[in-house]
Design a protein around this motif. Structure first.
Motif, PDB file in Angstrom:
ATOM      1  N   LEU A 171       0.817  -1.209   0.000  1.00 44.51           N
ATOM      2  CA  LEU A 171       0.000   0.000   0.000  1.00 44.51           C
ATOM      3  C   LEU A 171       0.852   1.260   0.000  1.00 44.51           C
ATOM      4  O   LEU A 171       0.348   2.349  -0.280  1.00 44.51           O
ATOM      5  CB  LEU A 171      -0.931   0.025   1.215  1.00 44.51           C
ATOM      6  CG  LEU A 171      -2.032  -1.035   1.262  1.00 44.51           C
ATOM      7  CD1 LEU A 171      -2.897  -0.830   2.505  1.00 44.51           C
ATOM      8  CD2 LEU A 171      -2.895  -1.001   0.007  1.00 44.51           C
ATOM      9  N   GLY A 172       2.129   1.131   0.363  1.00 40.64           N
ATOM     10  CA  GLY A 172       3.032   2.269   0.256  1.00 40.64           C
ATOM     11  C   GLY A 172       3.131   3.158   1.473  1.00 40.64           C
ATOM     12  O   GLY A 172       3.780   4.210   1.411  1.00 40.64           O
ATOM     13  N   PHE A 173       2.517   2.778   2.605  1.00 41.07           N
ATOM     14  CA  PHE A 173       2.681   3.572   3.825  1.00 41.07           C
ATOM     15  C   PHE A 173       4.100   3.434   4.354  1.00 41.07           C
ATOM     16  O   PHE A 173       4.771   2.421   4.124  1.00 41.07           O
ATOM     17  CB  PHE A 173       1.700   3.107   4.901  1.00 41.07           C
ATOM     18  CG  PHE A 173       0.278   3.508   4.651  1.00 41.07           C
ATOM     19  CD1 PHE A 173      -0.187   4.740   5.064  1.00 41.07           C
ATOM     20  CD2 PHE A 173      -0.605   2.655   3.995  1.00 41.07           C
ATOM     21  CE1 PHE A 173      -1.504   5.124   4.834  1.00 41.07           C
ATOM     22  CE2 PHE A 173      -1.912   3.017   3.756  1.00 41.07           C
ATOM     23  CZ  PHE A 173      -2.364   4.259   4.173  1.00 41.07           C
ATOM     24  N   GLY A 174       4.546   4.455   5.095  1.00 42.91           N
ATOM     25  CA  GLY A 174       5.862   4.364   5.716  1.00 42.91           C
ATOM     26  C   GLY A 174       5.859   3.452   6.920  1.00 42.91           C
ATOM     27  O   GLY A 174       6.792   2.677   7.131  1.00 42.91           O
ATOM     28  N   PHE A 175       4.791   3.536   7.728  1.00 38.89           N
ATOM     29  CA  PHE A 175       4.685   2.755   8.956  1.00 38.89           C
ATOM     30  C   PHE A 175       3.253   2.282   9.138  1.00 38.89           C
ATOM     31  O   PHE A 175       2.323   2.786   8.511  1.00 38.89           O
ATOM     32  CB  PHE A 175       5.096   3.601  10.178  1.00 38.89           C
ATOM     33  CG  PHE A 175       6.530   4.028  10.179  1.00 38.89           C
ATOM     34  CD1 PHE A 175       7.524   3.215  10.718  1.00 38.89           C
ATOM     35  CD2 PHE A 175       6.905   5.253   9.647  1.00 38.89           C
ATOM     36  CE1 PHE A 175       8.849   3.610  10.720  1.00 38.89           C
ATOM     37  CE2 PHE A 175       8.229   5.661   9.644  1.00 38.89           C
ATOM     38  CZ  PHE A 175       9.208   4.834  10.186  1.00 38.89           C
ATOM     39  N   LYS A 176       3.098   1.334  10.055  1.00 37.99           N
ATOM     40  CA  LYS A 176       1.782   0.817  10.417  1.00 37.99           C
ATOM     41  C   LYS A 176       1.702   0.681  11.934  1.00 37.99           C
ATOM     42  O   LYS A 176       2.649   0.223  12.574  1.00 37.99           O
ATOM     43  CB  LYS A 176       1.541  -0.549   9.763  1.00 37.99           C
ATOM     44  CG  LYS A 176       0.271  -1.262  10.247  1.00 37.99           C
ATOM     45  CD  LYS A 176       0.123  -2.643   9.622  1.00 37.99           C
ATOM     46  CE  LYS A 176      -1.013  -3.413  10.281  1.00 37.99           C
ATOM     47  NZ  LYS A 176      -1.261  -4.718   9.631  1.00 37.99           N
ATOM     48  N   TRP A 177       0.576   1.092  12.508  1.00 41.86           N
ATOM     49  CA  TRP A 177       0.348   0.860  13.935  1.00 41.86           C
ATOM     50  C   TRP A 177       0.238  -0.647  14.189  1.00 41.86           C
ATOM     51  O   TRP A 177      -0.463  -1.352  13.461  1.00 41.86           O
ATOM     52  CB  TRP A 177      -0.943   1.527  14.374  1.00 41.86           C
ATOM     53  CG  TRP A 177      -0.791   2.965  14.781  1.00 41.86           C
ATOM     54  CD1 TRP A 177       0.263   3.779  14.521  1.00 41.86           C
ATOM     55  CD2 TRP A 177      -1.739   3.736  15.522  1.00 41.86           C
ATOM     56  NE1 TRP A 177       0.033   5.026  15.052  1.00 41.86           N
ATOM     57  CE2 TRP A 177      -1.189   5.029  15.672  1.00 41.86           C
ATOM     58  CE3 TRP A 177      -2.993   3.463  16.059  1.00 41.86           C
ATOM     59  CZ2 TRP A 177      -1.865   6.047  16.358  1.00 41.86           C
ATOM     60  CZ3 TRP A 177      -3.666   4.471  16.733  1.00 41.86           C
ATOM     61  CH2 TRP A 177      -3.104   5.747  16.888  1.00 41.86           C
ATOM     62  N   ASN A 178       0.914  -1.113  15.235  1.00 45.72           N
ATOM     63  CA  ASN A 178       0.858  -2.524  15.602  1.00 45.72           C
ATOM     64  C   ASN A 178      -0.251  -2.725  16.629  1.00 45.72           C
ATOM     65  O   ASN A 178      -0.012  -2.756  17.834  1.00 45.72           O
ATOM     66  CB  ASN A 178       2.209  -2.980  16.161  1.00 45.72           C
ATOM     67  CG  ASN A 178       2.308  -4.489  16.250  1.00 45.72           C
ATOM     68  OD1 ASN A 178       1.294  -5.184  16.326  1.00 45.72           O
ATOM     69  ND2 ASN A 178       3.525  -5.002  16.234  1.00 45.72           N
ATOM     70  N   MET A 179      -1.467  -2.857  16.117  1.00 50.46           N
ATOM     71  CA  MET A 179      -2.628  -2.986  16.994  1.00 50.46           C
ATOM     72  C   MET A 179      -2.635  -4.323  17.725  1.00 50.46           C
ATOM     73  O   MET A 179      -3.099  -4.416  18.862  1.00 50.46           O
ATOM     74  CB  MET A 179      -3.912  -2.842  16.169  1.00 50.46           C
ATOM     75  CG  MET A 179      -3.933  -1.633  15.254  1.00 50.46           C
ATOM     76  SD  MET A 179      -4.020  -0.092  16.146  1.00 50.46           S
ATOM     77  CE  MET A 179      -5.765  -0.065  16.528  1.00 50.46           C
TER      78      MET A 179
END
Length: 736
Positions: free
Chosen positions: A484-492
């Motif tokens: 998707l190209g995001f830099g980071f993702k929250w680790n829910m």
């Protein structure tokens, strides 16, 4: 020639009724059969006289059109086809002059019209919205709005008594855009759009979808704001932020809801202004060692209880704390303090407020017409139609707008999971499958990829962060490799598992040991941020300290140990306000944080710990350099469920000293505790959450231990340490 001979009666009546779709073809100055004819519709005027601009010479008096109220017309003595004029009007003894808005040609150029027609305008906000400009030598405001299915669109405001017949806009061909230049108005004018839909119905008055300002809620009009001329002084920060926001840098985020961070009780308990926040909040976050501040949404929102997550004015910084330039000053203050600023961004849905985007031009324009696609049952909101080019472009350019016009350093995209899946929070039969029969929202996925490509393409130094709660693959992978190209993702998942573990009584934690270790099975599948966000301290969940078991001492010790575990764990860090000093009550968006608690040592100790954890995180490269790759982590002992002790090593790049982290989640002191280490020699105890300065029992290892040639945990060398109760320890390798 009678005045009625100067205008078609049917057109005259349509003008007076506010139903004419093309008033520019009727009003203003026109050549008819070789004569110049000027027509003017002006309710409230009894007489109208045409004055030559500059000299003020009276040229002709307009006469009322018989049988049509407020419409005037006259032949103008031949001068040239177009000339500048003003209108002198009277009503009783009142006399005033106005510049005729129908005397002006279009503002938008051919290229704007082409790109708007395609739905690919890369800087949509520079074409649409309300812009303070000088047009054909006259100062005023250019209004432009996309409403392709409207029969007519008008600007309504105090200047026309909110009468939609007065400033009907010019339709720009097939673009669906309507525009008008209104002379002699400027910054600060409140306005809305009055729209008649294609079937003739009057739509509720609408705020400007690309408005740059808004009235203070509960008022809902847009406000003209001149965005030109701000002299930014943050070039040094902009030049270096790309290096500071990389995956191998220490990113520690302080999440803030501006309205409730701190209030002024002696002034009606008001919230702080942007200028006050530029001092108080910026200095506070800097002192605690955070690298970034993240704001809950500041795009204008009508309902305070939504915390900004149901915005109406996507292009308008909320007026609750000041003007757009005041917000820019706040951003600049962050940058002067070497703090990045992230804002929460909500492209997933929008509220049903009548002045908002819903059925904007009388049709489902921004949303899907079918509620199975266009309605969120969880939030009573509407879903953007990402498959419509103009809507996708609207959102993508809004992302670019915040980054370009306000120098925002990152966007945390809210509720990504709700965008990814068509069946999100829906039962069987309540959703529409995609073209392949699946549940994925292919249009939303394409939109997110395009958005990330657009913003990173414009400035690779920024960051985007996804709040995504499922196991959708490749959220933070490049679009070139299918992500998707995001830099980071929250680790829910990490957040849910570890908080569930921490809420258990220590005697039972051995039965839930895997909740602290499971996250390492996928910790490097994405570029993760570990979030302890606002969502964890609302809706009856209580506070973080409130979830900790035991007596007062144990609750604070548990929280200190948990924070140590988090800062030692792979992943960037995020902590919501109040958590840094263990506020015991659940967050209330209508009141200030409980700052008086810092008078008590236990709360001040938590704050001191956060400050020291951030300093340690920055100073030890092994705690951040390889946050997002497996080579940065090695279990020493992740299986000691019986004693609820965890130990691991964090590694950095070549030349960075390894760091050993040991966490004990029982209230039992363990002396002579042997732990394997990868290197022989000195290991310096850099931080101990049981230190007396944090409120602990001050048990530890006198600052240093020596690793000897005793094998343990698969290592050739080991150390023997005291592990304090409910505590996390950090040891840095210092060499032989």
């Amino acid at each position: 020639m009678t005045q009625n001979a100067l205008i078609d009666l049917a057109e005259a009546r349509a003008i007076a009724a506010g139903e004419h779709g093309d008033p520019f073809s009727v009003l203003g100055l026109h050549e008819i059969d070789g004569d110049l004819v000027l027509r003017c519709f002006r309710p409230g005027a009894e007489t109208i006289e045409v004055l030559e601009e500059g000299s003020g010479k009276a040229l002709v008096k307009l006469s009322p059109v018989e049988g049509v109220d407020s419409l005037f017309a006259a032949k103008v003595p031949r001068r040239r086809k177009r000339f500048s004029y003003r209108l002198r009007m009277t009503h009783g003894s009142d006399v005033w002059t106005e510049t005729d808005p129908y005397a002006f040609g279009p503002v938008l150029g051919d290229m704007d019209e082409y790109l708007l027609g395609e739905g690919t305008h890369g800087r949509l906000w520079q074409a649409l919205g309300a812009h303070v400009v000088t047009h054909e030598g006259v100062d005023g405001v250019h209004f432009a709005v996309w409403a392709p299915n409207a029969r007519r669109v008008s600007v309504v405001a105090d200047i026309n008594g909110w009468d939609g017949r007065r400033h009907i806009m010019r339709r720009r061909g097939a673009t669906g855009v309507h525009e008008i230049f209104i002379p002699n108005v400027g910054d600060g004018m409140a306005y809305k759009y009055e729209i008649i839909g294609n079937s003739g119905e009057l739509v509720p008055l609408k705020a400007d979808p690309v408005g740059f300002g808004s009235e203070h809620p509960p008022k809902t009009a847009s406000v003209v704001r001149d965005l030109r001329g701000y002299e930014w002084k943050d070039n040094d920060w902009i030049g270096k932020r790309g290096d500071l926001q990389r995956f191998d840098k220490p990113i520690s985020i302080y999440e803030v809801h501006l309205e409730s961070w701190r209030r002024v009780p002696e002034d009606g308990n008001r919230a702080l202004t942007y200028h006050e926040l530029a001092q108080d909040l910026v200095n506070y976050a800097k002192d605690l060692g955070f690298s970034h501040i993240e704001l809950t949404p500041i795009s204008e929102y009508p309902f305070g209880g939504s915390w900004g997550y149901q915005p109406v004015g996507l292009f308008a910084p909320t007026s609750r704390f000041g003007s757009p330039d005041d917000f820019r000053a706040f951003v600049e203050a962050c940058h002067a303090a070497d703090l990045g600023l992230i804002i929460d961004w909500v492209p997933g849905h929008f509220p049903t407020d009548p002045h908002g985007l819903g059925r904007f031009d009388g049709t489902a324009l921004y949303e899907h017409a079918d509620p199975k696609e266009g309605y969120h049952p969880d939030w009573n909101t509407l879903v953007y139609n990402y498959g419509r080019t103009e809507v996708s472009n609207y959102l993508i350019t809004n992302a670019k707008y915040w980054l370009e016009e306000f120098h925002i350093d990152g966007l945390r995209v809210d509720a990504v999971a709700s965008m990814l899946y068509r069946d999100y929070s829906r039962n069987e039969g309540e959703w529409v499958p995609n073209v392949h029969g699946g549940r994925e929202n292919l249009e939303a996925i394409a939109f997110m990829k395009q958005m990330n490509e657009a913003v990173y393409g414009a400035d690779p130094g920024i960051m985007t962060i996804a709040e995504e709660s499922t196991a959708y693959p490749g959220v933070s992978a490049p679009t070139s490799s299918g992500g998707l190209g995001f830099g980071f993702k929250w680790n829910m998942g990490w957040m849910n598992d570890t908080l569930r573990y921490m809420s258990e009584d220590p005697v039972n934690r051995k039965y839930h040991h895997d909740k602290m270790t499971f996250g390492l099975h996928y910790a490097f599948s994405e570029n993760f941020v570990l979030p302890l966000s606002h969502d964890e301290v609302v809706h009856g969940k209580g506070s973080l300290i409130g979830r900790m078991p035991g007596d007062d001492w144990q609750r604070f010790a548990n929280l200190r140990a948990y924070y140590g575990f988090m800062w030692g764990h792979p992943g960037k860090k995020l902590l919501f306000m109040g958590g840094e000093f263990a506020q015991p009550s659940e967050w209330n968006h209508e009141q200030s944080l409980d700052w008086h608690l810092l008078e008590y040592p236990a709360h001040a100790g938590i704050q001191a710990l956060i400050r020291d954890l951030n300093a340690l995180y920055r100073s030890l490269p092994s705690l951040h350099e390889l946050d997002c790759v497996a080579e940065g982590f090695r279990w020493i002992d992740g299986g000691n469920a019986e004693e609820s002790v965890f130990s691991w090593v964090r590694n950095g790049k070549d030349g960075s000293a390894p760091v050993l982290v040991v966490a004990n989640f029982t209230p039992v002191t363990r002396t002579g505790y042997r732990i394997g280490v990868p290197e022989a020699g000195r290991w310096s105890e850099r931080l101990n959450t049981d230190a007396e300065s944090y409120g602990g029992s001050n048990q530890g290892n006198s600052g240093e231990v020596i690793a000897g040639a005793v094998a343990a945990h698969g290592c050739e060398h080991s150390i023997e340490i005291t592990v304090p109760p409910l505590a996390t320890l950090f040891f840095e390798y210092c060499g032989e």
